[in-house]
Each structure stands twice: as C-alpha cells, then as structure tokens.
Design a protein around this motif. Structure first.
Motif, PDB file in Angstrom:
ATOM      1  N   SER A   1       0.824  -1.205   0.000  1.00  0.00           N
ATOM      2  CA  SER A   1       0.000   0.000   0.000  1.00  0.00           C
ATOM      3  C   SER A   1       0.856   1.251   0.000  1.00  0.00           C
ATOM      4  O   SER A   1       0.603   2.215  -0.744  1.00  0.00           O
ATOM      5  N   LEU A   2       1.911   1.244   0.822  1.00  0.00           N
ATOM      6  CA  LEU A   2       2.815   2.388   0.895  1.00  0.00           C
ATOM      7  C   LEU A   2       3.472   2.642  -0.460  1.00  0.00           C
ATOM      8  O   LEU A   2       3.491   3.778  -0.955  1.00  0.00           O
ATOM      9  N   ARG A   3       4.015   1.588  -1.073  1.00  0.00           N
ATOM     10  CA  ARG A   3       4.713   1.751  -2.352  1.00  0.00           C
ATOM     11  C   ARG A   3       3.760   2.219  -3.455  1.00  0.00           C
ATOM     12  O   ARG A   3       4.119   3.075  -4.280  1.00  0.00           O
ATOM     13  N   ASN A   4       2.569   1.667  -3.479  1.00  0.00           N
ATOM     14  CA  ASN A   4       1.614   2.059  -4.515  1.00  0.00           C
ATOM     15  C   ASN A   4       1.255   3.539  -4.409  1.00  0.00           C
ATOM     16  O   ASN A   4       1.187   4.244  -5.425  1.00  0.00           O
ATOM     17  N   THR A   5       1.047   4.010  -3.183  1.00  0.00           N
ATOM     18  CA  THR A   5       0.715   5.422  -2.995  1.00  0.00           C
ATOM     19  C   THR A   5       1.909   6.299  -3.347  1.00  0.00           C
ATOM     20  O   THR A   5       1.765   7.343  -3.994  1.00  0.00           O
TER      21      THR A   5
ATOM     22  N   VAL B   1       9.723   6.518  -9.787  1.00  0.00           N
ATOM     23  CA  VAL B   1       8.642   5.586 -10.128  1.00  0.00           C
ATOM     24  C   VAL B   1       9.225   4.326 -10.755  1.00  0.00           C
ATOM     25  O   VAL B   1       8.842   3.203 -10.411  1.00  0.00           O
ATOM     26  N   LEU B   2      10.159   4.498 -11.683  1.00  0.00           N
ATOM     27  CA  LEU B   2      10.717   3.363 -12.405  1.00  0.00           C
ATOM     28  C   LEU B   2      11.552   2.449 -11.520  1.00  0.00           C
ATOM     29  O   LEU B   2      11.747   1.282 -11.841  1.00  0.00           O
ATOM     30  N   GLN B   3      12.027   2.971 -10.381  1.00  0.00           N
ATOM     31  CA  GLN B   3      12.736   2.111  -9.418  1.00  0.00           C
ATOM     32  C   GLN B   3      11.816   1.019  -8.906  1.00  0.00           C
ATOM     33  O   GLN B   3      12.230  -0.123  -8.702  1.00  0.00           O
ATOM     34  N   TRP B   4      10.578   1.375  -8.644  1.00  0.00           N
ATOM     35  CA  TRP B   4       9.622   0.438  -8.053  1.00  0.00           C
ATOM     36  C   TRP B   4       8.693  -0.197  -9.089  1.00  0.00           C
ATOM     37  O   TRP B   4       8.158  -1.261  -8.878  1.00  0.00           O
ATOM     38  N   ARG B   5       8.527   0.491 -10.231  1.00  0.00           N
ATOM     39  CA  ARG B   5       7.615  -0.012 -11.260  1.00  0.00           C
ATOM     40  C   ARG B   5       8.291   0.188 -12.616  1.00  0.00           C
ATOM     41  O   ARG B   5       7.961   1.094 -13.385  1.00  0.00           O
TER      42      ARG B   5
END
Length: 225
Positions: free
Chosen positions: A99-103, A133-137
């Motif tokens: 949830s944290l990462r998505n937000t 953003v690209l680090q996580w997605r």
C-alpha cells in the motif's frame, strides 16, 4: 491558466515547507496506527487527483507532497538512515508495504504530470520523479514517457530514446509516445548531420592547402628552413 487562482510560480519546495508541520506531527505520534497513516496518505493522494482534474496544479502538488511526507515516517528505506533518532517503527506487513509503495509511486507519477503542466517546467525534477517511479515499477509507461520527454528537453536525446523506445514497446499505439519518439529521431539525425559537417570542415580544407598556402604561412611565421 490554472484553476483556483493559485500562484503558478510557487516552487515545489514551498509546498514541502508548507507541509512540514504535518511531518513533525506524525513523527511525534508513533502510536498512530500504521493503517490510519496509510489511509490518510491515500486520501491526500485522492484529493490531489481531484485538484489536478480541476487544473488547480498548485493545490494538487501540495496534496501529493503531504501524502509523501506522511509515508516518509513509515518507509523502512528512509528510516534506516535515521535509526536511533526516534522511536523504533516495527517492520510493515507485506500488505502495508504494498500500500505504501503504490501510494508513493502514484504520487511521484502525478507530481511529474503536475510539473509538466506548469508554465515554466523544471525538467530535471520531472525526470527525477519519473525515475523514482521506475525504481519500483520499471515498466510504467507514464513514467517512461515523462522521463523520456524530460531527458530530451534536457538535451540528452540518446537516453531519451531508450526511455521512449521502452514506452513504445509497452504501448505501441500510444500517439504521444510515438510523437516524442519521432522528435528524438529528428534530433539525433540533426546531431549526426552536424557531426558529419564538422568532420568535413576539419579535414577538407587541410587537404586542399596541405602543399600550398599552409606551408608558406608556416615558413613565413617561423622564418624557418
């Protein structure tokens, strides 16, 4: 023109500064349930989205930054750097971490979109937010697109092509991506033509004057052999 009569020249840093009391408040209330903080951040993001749709960019930026500041105190990557300076925060459950990462990702993505709407665009910040953003997605098309646009505007067409090519692979029919990719190809072609012209200018004259005027000038200037 942005809705709401906001000052378009307000820098993102001012939005952060305006949100500092929120950050301090959350730091001092570690007993606040994690899910409550996550829900607060998600609500701020939702409010930011509403402001963005209304083209009130200043208020949207403020909401996204407030959401990120709330999440900052829960982020294990951030808190590891300040370990020992405050109350220990227990590790998040997998669902809480997601949830944290998505937000976070949504807020950084939306901040980049907001900055591109301003009259004076800070392309360096747009690129930085998009890269977060690209680090996580890694395959996020919007982040790839914005990173490509920002990098192109900053003068690096080769890196911009990498981002936009990947975005085009993900969404080959996206007209905006294809348009920016065409801009990259045109810029690279112009740079190639300039490079060719430069080399022609460097070598052609020397070949023509190699046995004539050039030698005479050298002998005259040096009073040589």
């Amino acid at each position: 023109m942005e809705a709401g009569g906001g000052d378009e020249s307000m820098d993102v840093q001012e939005a952060v500064a305006a949100s500092e009391p929120t950050l301090s408040r959350h730091k001092r209330t570690p007993a606040k349930p994690v899910w409550t903080l996550l829900e607060e951040a998600a609500q701020m993001k939702t409010e930011g989205n509403a402001f963005y749709r209304e083209k009130n960019i200043r208020s949207a930026i403020g909401r996204y930054h407030r959401a990120l500041l709330v999440l900052r105190g829960l982020d294990s990557d951030v808190m590891a750097a300040v370990k020992g300076f405050g109350p220990e925060i227990p590790p998040l459950e997998p669902q809480q971490e997601a949830s944290l990462r998505n937000t976070q990702v949504d807020c950084y993505n939306n901040l980049a979109a907001c900055l591109l709407q301003k009259q004076s665009v800070d392309y360096s910040r747009v690129r930085d937010y998009s890269l977060r953003v690209l680090q996580w997605r890694p395959g996020d098309v919007k982040a790839l697109y914005r990173a490509g646009v920002a990098t192109l505007e900053m003068g690096d067409a080769h890196t911009a092509k990498q981002y936009l090519t990947q975005a085009c692979r993900e969404q080959p029919n996206d007209a905006n991506v294809r348009k920016q990719l065409q801009r990259v190809e045109e810029k690279l072609n112009r740079e190639l033509q300039k490079e060719k012209a430069m080399y022609r200018g460097m070598f052609s004259p020397s070949l023509k004057s190699g046995s004539g005027e050039g030698i005479n000038q050298t002998n005259g200037a040096g009073g040589g052999v």
